[in-house]
Design a protein around this motif. Structure first.
Motif, short mmCIF file in Angstrom:
data_model
loop_
_atom_site.label_atom_id
_atom_site.label_comp_id
_atom_site.label_asym_id
_atom_site.label_seq_id
_atom_site.Cartn_x
_atom_site.Cartn_y
_atom_site.Cartn_z
N VAL A 90 -10.39 -35.37 10.16
CA VAL A 90 -9.09 -35.50 9.49
C VAL A 90 -8.03 -34.84 10.36
CG1 VAL A 90 -7.75 -35.06 7.41
CG2 VAL A 90 -10.24 -35.33 7.24
N ASP A 91 -7.00 -35.59 10.76
CA ASP A 91 -5.89 -34.97 11.48
C ASP A 91 -5.20 -33.97 10.57
OD1 ASP A 91 -6.28 -36.25 13.85
OD2 ASP A 91 -4.35 -37.31 13.85
N ALA A 92 -4.76 -32.85 11.16
CA ALA A 92 -4.21 -31.77 10.35
C ALA A 92 -2.84 -32.10 9.76
CB ALA A 92 -4.12 -30.49 11.18
N ASP A 93 -2.17 -33.14 10.25
CA ASP A 93 -0.89 -33.54 9.65
C ASP A 93 -1.09 -34.68 8.66
OD1 ASP A 93 -1.47 -35.54 11.43
OD2 ASP A 93 0.57 -35.71 12.23
N SER A 94 -2.31 -34.77 8.11
CA SER A 94 -2.65 -35.82 7.15
C SER A 94 -3.17 -35.18 5.87
CB SER A 94 -3.73 -36.74 7.73
OG SER A 94 -3.36 -37.25 8.99
N ARG A 95 -3.24 -35.99 4.80
CA ARG A 95 -3.81 -35.52 3.54
C ARG A 95 -4.61 -36.64 2.89
NH1 ARG A 95 -1.64 -31.67 0.27
NH2 ARG A 95 -0.95 -30.77 2.25
N PRO A 96 -5.94 -36.53 2.87
CA PRO A 96 -6.74 -37.55 2.20
C PRO A 96 -6.46 -37.56 0.70
CG PRO A 96 -8.10 -36.13 3.60
CD PRO A 96 -6.77 -35.47 3.46
N ALA A 97 -6.58 -38.72 0.10
CA ALA A 97 -6.52 -38.80 -1.35
C ALA A 97 -7.77 -38.16 -1.94
CB ALA A 97 -6.40 -40.25 -1.78
N ALA A 98 -7.70 -37.79 -3.20
CA ALA A 98 -8.87 -37.20 -3.87
C ALA A 98 -10.05 -38.16 -3.78
CB ALA A 98 -8.53 -36.89 -5.32
N GLY A 99 -11.19 -37.66 -3.32
CA GLY A 99 -12.39 -38.46 -3.22
C GLY A 99 -12.51 -39.30 -1.97
N ALA A 100 -11.47 -39.31 -1.11
CA ALA A 100 -11.48 -40.18 0.07
C ALA A 100 -12.51 -39.73 1.10
CB ALA A 100 -10.09 -40.23 0.70
N VAL A 101 -12.69 -38.43 1.27
CA VAL A 101 -13.69 -37.93 2.23
C VAL A 101 -15.09 -38.37 1.80
CG1 VAL A 101 -14.79 -35.87 3.15
CG2 VAL A 101 -12.30 -35.98 3.01
N ALA A 102 -15.40 -38.19 0.52
CA ALA A 102 -16.70 -38.61 0.02
C ALA A 102 -16.88 -40.12 0.13
CB ALA A 102 -16.86 -38.18 -1.44
N CYS A 103 -15.80 -40.88 -0.07
CA CYS A 103 -15.86 -42.34 0.04
C CYS A 103 -16.25 -42.76 1.45
CB CYS A 103 -14.50 -42.93 -0.35
SG CYS A 103 -14.43 -44.74 -0.28
N LEU A 104 -15.64 -42.15 2.46
CA LEU A 104 -15.99 -42.48 3.84
C LEU A 104 -17.43 -42.10 4.15
CD1 LEU A 104 -13.06 -41.61 6.28
CD2 LEU A 104 -13.75 -43.82 5.38
N ALA A 105 -17.83 -40.89 3.74
CA ALA A 105 -19.19 -40.43 4.03
C ALA A 105 -20.22 -41.33 3.36
CB ALA A 105 -19.35 -38.99 3.56
N GLU A 106 -19.95 -41.75 2.14
CA GLU A 106 -20.89 -42.63 1.42
C GLU A 106 -20.96 -44.01 2.07
OE1 GLU A 106 -19.31 -42.51 -2.50
OE2 GLU A 106 -19.96 -40.43 -2.85
N ALA A 107 -19.81 -44.52 2.54
CA ALA A 107 -19.82 -45.82 3.21
C ALA A 107 -20.64 -45.77 4.49
CB ALA A 107 -18.39 -46.26 3.51
N LEU A 108 -20.54 -44.66 5.22
CA LEU A 108 -21.33 -44.51 6.44
C LEU A 108 -22.82 -44.43 6.13
CD1 LEU A 108 -21.18 -44.02 9.55
CD2 LEU A 108 -21.16 -41.56 9.03
N ALA A 109 -23.17 -43.65 5.10
CA ALA A 109 -24.58 -43.49 4.73
C ALA A 109 -25.19 -44.79 4.24
CB ALA A 109 -24.71 -42.41 3.66
N ALA A 110 -24.37 -45.64 3.61
CA ALA A 110 -24.88 -46.87 3.01
C ALA A 110 -25.10 -47.99 4.02
CB ALA A 110 -23.92 -47.35 1.92
N ASP A 111 -24.55 -47.85 5.24
CA ASP A 111 -24.62 -48.91 6.23
C ASP A 111 -25.30 -48.40 7.48
OD1 ASP A 111 -24.31 -51.01 7.96
OD2 ASP A 111 -22.14 -51.22 7.67
N ALA A 112 -26.59 -48.68 7.62
CA ALA A 112 -27.37 -48.19 8.75
C ALA A 112 -26.88 -48.75 10.08
CB ALA A 112 -28.84 -48.53 8.57
N GLY A 113 -26.17 -49.88 10.05
CA GLY A 113 -25.68 -50.48 11.28
C GLY A 113 -24.30 -50.01 11.70
N ALA A 114 -23.71 -49.12 10.92
CA ALA A 114 -22.36 -48.62 11.23
C ALA A 114 -22.46 -47.28 11.95
CB ALA A 114 -21.54 -48.47 9.96
N ALA A 115 -21.78 -47.17 13.09
CA ALA A 115 -21.70 -45.90 13.80
C ALA A 115 -20.52 -45.08 13.32
CB ALA A 115 -21.58 -46.15 15.31
N ILE A 116 -19.48 -45.78 12.84
CA ILE A 116 -18.24 -45.09 12.52
C ILE A 116 -17.47 -45.93 11.50
CG2 ILE A 116 -17.19 -46.15 14.57
CD1 ILE A 116 -15.36 -43.74 14.79
N VAL A 117 -16.87 -45.27 10.51
CA VAL A 117 -16.04 -45.95 9.51
C VAL A 117 -14.72 -45.21 9.38
CG1 VAL A 117 -18.04 -46.80 8.22
CG2 VAL A 117 -16.98 -44.66 7.53
#
Length: 294
Positions: A90-117
């Protein structure tokens, strides 16, 4: 190294107005087991702020580079000190919405073929809804939805597998780091994926000069990657793709489209003037204006 939970990495340079509130917010979000805050030798109070947060909460690790080293160096430090296999930057001049960090992490975990989301970026100010900044974000969203590697990843907010990231982010000469990661994933037959449900808000350029400088840096980065053979023409959206996205966005927001066109014209005039050599001042390729997230 744990498979459970997420490490958040914060690359920081002169973000005293933002970084304290960002860490406080992240500490309330679920699933975050470590925050690695890397200050890139700031000249303001950023490092003092992250050290103070580290004293308050042992999930925060405060680090500082001995000299200005750049974003990619900070990313590598984050990967080296991560406590989990999943890392969200997360860039320090940014602010994720509530739950956005978990959303990205879950999307990465759910897709074995994804290196980065990567998530969706929006200007933070409510007043920006009908401005060029908002319109730019809309166009970018539509282009990224095409899932082309270069456009799918935005370095401001993304989740990555630590092992792949450590092996890939080894160069120190890359300007467009996010495009480099996306293209690298494509070459390895892995996915670089856009997850628009994970929203992050950012401090948009405050002047046309700053916007022109940002565009010059991005253009220079893409030219570098093409010259190195890292980006291929097939990786990028076509002129037709861009035109369709622009028309669709303008149809929904004609006022924003008008502001965007004016901004583009002014920015191009500034860039042409600076590049002509008529202005003896140094051309700053990164915006220097800092303000706090509202």
């Amino acid at each position: 190294m744990s498979d459970n939970g997420t490490t958040v990495g914060l690359p920081i340079y002169n973000e005293e107005a933002n970084v304290g509130a960002l860490i406080d917010f992240l500490l309330t979000e679920p699933g975050i087991v470590r925050i690695v805050a890397v200050d890139d030798h700031s000249s303001d109070a950023s490092y003092a702020i992250i050290r103070e947060r580290a004293r308050r909460d042992d999930r925060v690790l405060a680090l500082q580079t001995p000299e200005r080293s750049g974003q990619l160096a900070a990313w590598r430090i984050v990967a080296e000190r991560a406590a989990t296999d999943s890392v969200v930057i997360v860039d320090a001049d940014s602010r994720p919405a509530a739950g956005a960090v978990a959303c990205l992490a879950e999307a990465l975990a759910a897709d074995a073929g994804a290196a980065i989301v990567s998530g969706r970026v929006e200007p933070d100010a409510a007043s920006a809804i009908w401005t060029a900044a908002r319109f730019r974000a809309t166009i970018l969203h539509r282009v990224r939805a095409l899932q082309r590697p270069k456009e799918a990843i935005i370095g401001r907010f993304f989740a990555v597998r630590r092992g792949w990231f450590t092996e890939t982010a080894t160069r120190s000469d890359i300007i467009a780091n996010d495009a480099f990661l996306g293209a690298s994933a494509e070459r390895e037959h892995l996915r670089a994926t856009y997850v628009p449900e994970a929203v992050v808000r950012y401090c948009e350029a405050q002047t046309t000069y700053d916007f022109a400088a940002q565009r010059q840096r991005a253009d220079a980065g893409y030219r570098q990657l093409r010259g190195l053979g890292i980006l291929r023409k097939s990786d990028e959206p076509t002129i037709v793709d861009y035109a369709r996205c622009l028309v669709a966005a303008a149809w929904r927001d004609p006022r924003g489209a008008t502001a965007w066109i004016g901004e583009q014209i002014k920015a191009r005039r500034i860039r042409a003037y600076k590049q002509s050599g008529k202005d003896e001042g140094a051309w700053e390729i990164q915006a220097t204006t800092k303000r706090s997230i509202d």
